[in-house]
Enzyme design. Structure first.
Site, PDB file in Angstrom:
ATOM      1  N   GLY A  31      32.022  -2.618  41.700  1.00  9.79           N
ATOM      2  CA  GLY A  31      31.165  -1.436  41.563  1.00  9.79           C
ATOM      3  C   GLY A  31      31.108  -0.856  40.155  1.00  9.79           C
ATOM      4  CG  ASP A  75      40.576  -2.858  41.953  1.00  9.76           C
ATOM      5  OD1 ASP A  75      39.446  -2.439  41.639  1.00  9.76           O
ATOM      6  OD2 ASP A  75      40.933  -2.978  43.152  1.00  9.76           O
ATOM      7  CG  ASP A 131      48.012   2.929  45.753  1.00 15.59           C
ATOM      8  OD1 ASP A 131      47.139   3.752  45.397  1.00 15.59           O
ATOM      9  OD2 ASP A 131      48.511   2.915  46.898  1.00 15.59           O
ATOM     10  CB  VAL A 132      44.790   5.190  41.261  1.00 14.36           C
ATOM     11  CG1 VAL A 132      44.222   4.114  40.356  1.00 14.36           C
ATOM     12  CG2 VAL A 132      43.908   5.419  42.492  1.00 14.36           C
ATOM     13  CE1 TYR A 171      34.232   9.177  48.784  1.00 18.18           C
ATOM     14  CE2 TYR A 171      32.137  10.313  49.013  1.00 18.18           C
ATOM     15  CZ  TYR A 171      32.929   9.394  48.369  1.00 18.18           C
ATOM     16  OH  TYR A 171      32.422   8.672  47.295  1.00 18.18           O
ATOM     17  CE  LYS A 230      34.863  10.472  45.608  1.00 20.34           C
ATOM     18  NZ  LYS A 230      35.341   9.707  44.438  1.00 20.34           N
ATOM     19  CB  THR A 266      29.465  -0.138  44.963  1.00 23.40           C
ATOM     20  OG1 THR A 266      29.817   0.884  45.904  1.00 23.40           O
ATOM     21  CG2 THR A 266      28.656   0.467  43.840  1.00 23.40           C
TER      22      THR A 266
HETATM   23  N1  LIG Z   1      28.616   3.687  45.632  1.00 26.13           N
HETATM   24  C1  LIG Z   1      28.295   4.886  45.995  1.00 26.13           C
HETATM   25  O1  LIG Z   1      27.282   5.099  46.676  1.00 26.13           O
HETATM   26  C2  LIG Z   1      29.148   6.050  45.546  1.00 26.13           C
HETATM   27  C3  LIG Z   1      28.619   7.337  45.691  1.00 26.13           C
HETATM   28  C4  LIG Z   1      29.383   8.411  45.275  1.00 26.13           C
HETATM   29  C5  LIG Z   1      30.630   8.212  44.711  1.00 26.13           C
HETATM   30  N2  LIG Z   1      31.128   6.954  44.589  1.00 26.13           N
HETATM   31  C6  LIG Z   1      32.460   6.796  43.987  1.00 26.13           C
HETATM   32  O2  LIG Z   1      32.426   5.817  42.962  1.00 26.13           O
HETATM   33  C7  LIG Z   1      33.762   5.339  42.736  1.00 26.13           C
HETATM   34  C8  LIG Z   1      33.754   3.841  42.589  1.00 26.13           C
HETATM   35  O3  LIG Z   1      33.399   3.266  43.822  1.00 26.13           O
HETATM   36  P1  LIG Z   1      32.325   2.101  43.960  1.00 26.13           P
HETATM   37  O4  LIG Z   1      31.139   2.698  44.592  1.00 26.13           O
HETATM   38  O5  LIG Z   1      32.212   1.348  42.696  1.00 26.13           O
HETATM   39  O6  LIG Z   1      33.042   1.233  45.122  1.00 26.13           O
HETATM   40  P2  LIG Z   1      33.766  -0.184  45.111  1.00 26.13           P
HETATM   41  O7  LIG Z   1      34.475  -0.290  46.413  1.00 26.13           O
HETATM   42  O8  LIG Z   1      32.789  -1.236  44.748  1.00 26.13           O
HETATM   43  O9  LIG Z   1      34.838  -0.060  43.930  1.00 26.13           O
HETATM   44  C9  LIG Z   1      35.997   0.721  44.053  1.00 26.13           C
HETATM   45  C10 LIG Z   1      37.196  -0.058  43.528  1.00 26.13           C
HETATM   46  O10 LIG Z   1      38.367   0.779  43.673  1.00 26.13           O
HETATM   47  C11 LIG Z   1      39.436  -0.045  44.088  1.00 26.13           C
HETATM   48  N3  LIG Z   1      40.472   0.749  44.759  1.00 26.13           N
HETATM   49  C12 LIG Z   1      40.476   1.207  46.030  1.00 26.13           C
HETATM   50  N4  LIG Z   1      41.632   1.840  46.300  1.00 26.13           N
HETATM   51  C13 LIG Z   1      42.361   1.777  45.169  1.00 26.13           C
HETATM   52  C14 LIG Z   1      43.657   2.251  44.823  1.00 26.13           C
HETATM   53  N5  LIG Z   1      44.421   2.915  45.716  1.00 26.13           N
HETATM   54  N6  LIG Z   1      44.115   2.012  43.576  1.00 26.13           N
HETATM   55  C15 LIG Z   1      43.356   1.322  42.681  1.00 26.13           C
HETATM   56  N7  LIG Z   1      42.138   0.853  42.953  1.00 26.13           N
HETATM   57  C16 LIG Z   1      41.649   1.075  44.179  1.00 26.13           C
HETATM   58  C17 LIG Z   1      38.788  -1.065  45.016  1.00 26.13           C
HETATM   59  O11 LIG Z   1      39.595  -2.217  45.183  1.00 26.13           O
HETATM   60  C18 LIG Z   1      37.475  -1.333  44.316  1.00 26.13           C
HETATM   61  O12 LIG Z   1      37.589  -2.455  43.441  1.00 26.13           O
HETATM   62  C19 LIG Z   1      34.594   5.882  43.907  1.00 26.13           C
HETATM   63  O13 LIG Z   1      35.363   6.979  43.458  1.00 26.13           O
HETATM   64  C20 LIG Z   1      33.546   6.327  44.902  1.00 26.13           C
HETATM   65  O14 LIG Z   1      34.029   7.354  45.749  1.00 26.13           O
HETATM   66  C21 LIG Z   1      30.420   5.868  45.004  1.00 26.13           C
END
Ligand SMILES: NC(=O)c1ccc[n+]([C@@H]2O[C@H](COP(=O)([O-])OP(=O)(O)OC[C@H]3O[C@@H](n4cnc5c(N)ncnc54)[C@H](O)[C@@H]3O)[C@@H](O)[C@H]2O)c1
Length: 301
Positions: free
Chosen positions: A18, A38, A64-65, A162, A166, A199
Site C-alpha cells: 500500500g 513491516d 511490530d510497531v 478504527y 484514527k 490497498t
Molecule cells: N487504503 C485505504 O483505503 C485507507 C484509508 C484510510 C487510511 N488508511 C491507512 O493507511 C495506512 C496504510 O495502509 P494501506 O492502506 O497501505 O494498507 P496495507 O494493508 O496495504 O498496508 C499496511 C501495511 O502495514 C503492515 N502492518 C500491519 N500491522 C503491522 C504492525 N503491527 N507492525 C508493522 N507493520 C504492520 C502490513 O503488513 C502492511 O504491509 C494504514 O494506517 C491505514 O489505516 C488506508
C-alpha cells in the site's frame, strides 16, 4: 519541509504494501536510504529486493510497531546505520469493524496498538533524534508524516475502534505540529487522511497476532468487513498517487494530505453540526444509500 531527498534517510512503517510500499518506491527513485519496517516477512523481503535493485541503501526490519521494545531496537539500528532520519512515515495500520459494544478487548488492543501506539512510538523515538540533528546542523531538515484516515475526521457507523484510533492520530499529529513549532523551524509534520484507496487494508486480519485472535466475528463485524472490502476495492485513486501527495506535502510544508478532497463536504457538515450543537449528521450525506444498506442488513434476522 524537505526539498532535496538524495542521500537522505526515510523510515517507512507498513513498507511491505500500500502507501508505505509506494512511498518506498518514490524514495528509492529519489536516491534516499530506506528503512523498511513491516510485520509481514514475505512482503518485507519483496520490498527490500525491489528497493535494492532500484539502487537504494536498505535496512529492512521485521517489527511490530505496537511493541515498544521492538521499536526501541529499530530506532537504535537506524541511528547506527544511517544516523537521524529525515523522513519518518508512521503509516502501518490495521482495521477492524463492528458495532462498538461488540468489540472484544483483543480487538481494541490490536487496532489501538498498531494504529495509535505505533505512531506514538515513531514520534517518541525518532523526533528526539531529528531535533538533535537539527540542533547540530542548521541545514538539517526533517519531516514526520502520520497516516490517519478520513475515519479520523468523520464518525462512520459500525467501525468505532478504527474511528477512535484514527481520531487520536489526527489529534496527536496536530499537536505534534504545534509542539514542533514551539522548538524548531527545521522539522515539519503532515497528516495523511486517505478515503477509500485500493490497498491491502481490507485484509488486515492477515497480520493479526494469534495472541489477539478474532475468536468468532459477530454479524455486524462480518457485514462491516464485506462493506469495507467493497468500498476499498472500488476506490479510483491509486496508492501511488497518494504516495506522490505525501512527498509533495513534504516539499511544500503542507500539513493536511487528502486523497479525496471531495469527501471533505462530510467533514464540513460534521464540524458545522458540532458548532451548532445539532445531533450527529449522516457521515455519508452524499451517499445516503450506504447507511440505508447497513441499517437494513443489521435489522434483518
Ligand atoms: N487504503 C485505504 O483505503 C485507507 C484509508 C484510510 C487510511 N488508511 C491507512 O493507511 C495506512 C496504510 O495502509 P494501506 O492502506 O497501505 O494498507 P496495507 O494493508 O496495504 O498496508 C499496511 C501495511 O502495514 C503492515 N502492518 C500491519 N500491522 C503491522 C504492525 N503491527 N507492525 C508493522 N507493520 C504492520 C502490513 O503488513 C502492511 O504491509 C494504514 O494506517 C491505514 O489505516 C488506508
Amino acid at each position: 519541509m524537505i526539498s532535496d531527498f538524495k542521500g537522505k534517510t526515510a523510515v517507512l512503517t507498513g513498507a511491505g504494501s500500500g502507501f508505505g510500499l509506494e512511498c518506498a518506491r518514490i524514495g528509492a527513485a529519489r536516491g534516499m536510504n530506506l528503512v523498511l519496517v513491516d510485520v509481514q516477512q514475505d512482503a518485507l523481503d519483496a520490498a527490500r529486493a525491489e528497493m535494492e535493485k532500484a539502487g537504494a541503501q536498505v535496512l529492512a526490519r521485521k517489527v511490530d510497531v505496537s511493541d515498544a521494545v521492538q521499536m526501541e531496537a529499530l530506532a537504535a539500528a537506524v541511528k547506527e546505520r544511517f544516523g537521524a532520519p529525515h523522513f519518518v512515515f508512521n503509516n502501518a495500520g490495521v482495521g477492524s469493524g463492528g458495532l462498538v459494544w461488540e468489540n472484544t478487548v483483543a480487538d481494541w488492543n490490536w487496532v489501538l496498538g498498531v494504529d495509535l501506539m505505533g505512531v506514538v512510538h515513531g514520534i517518541r523515538l525518532f523526533v528526539p533524534m531529528m531535533l538533535e540533528a537539527a540542533a547540530k546542523d542548521p541545514s538539517y531538515r526533517g519531516h514526520v508524516t502520520n497516516t490517519a484516515s478520513m475515519a479520523g475526521l468523520l464518525t462512520p457507523p459500525n467501525m468505532g475502534i478504527y474511528n477512535a484510533a484514527k481520531a487520536a492520530v489526527v489529534s496527536l499529529t496536530e499537536t505534534l505540529y504545534q509542539d514542533l513549532r514551539l522548538v524548531t523551524d527545521q522539522v515539519g509534520a503532515s497528516l495523511l487522511c486517505p478515503y477509500f484507496v485500493p490497498t491491502g487494508i481490507a485484509a488486515s486480519g492477515r497480520n493479526r497476532p494469534g495472541a489477539l485472535a478474532d475468536e468468532k466475528p459477530t454479524k455486524s463485524q462480518i457485514i462491516g468487513k464485506a462493506m469495507s472490502e467493497k468500498a476499498v476495492s472500488s476506490g479510483k485513486v491509486t496508492a501511488a498517487e497518494v504516495a506522490q501527495s505525501v512527498f509533495n506535502a513534504m516539499e511544500n510544508d503542507q500539513f493536511y494530505v487528502y486523497s479525496h478532497p471531495k469527501a471533505l463536504g462530510n467533514v464540513k457538515a460534521r464540524m458545522e453540526g458540532i458548532v451548532a450543537g445539532t445531533n450527529p449528521a449522516d457521515p455519508f450525506l452524499e451517499r445516503p444509500e450506504i447507511g440505508e444498506q447497513l441499517r437494513a442488513a443489521l435489522r434483518s434476522a
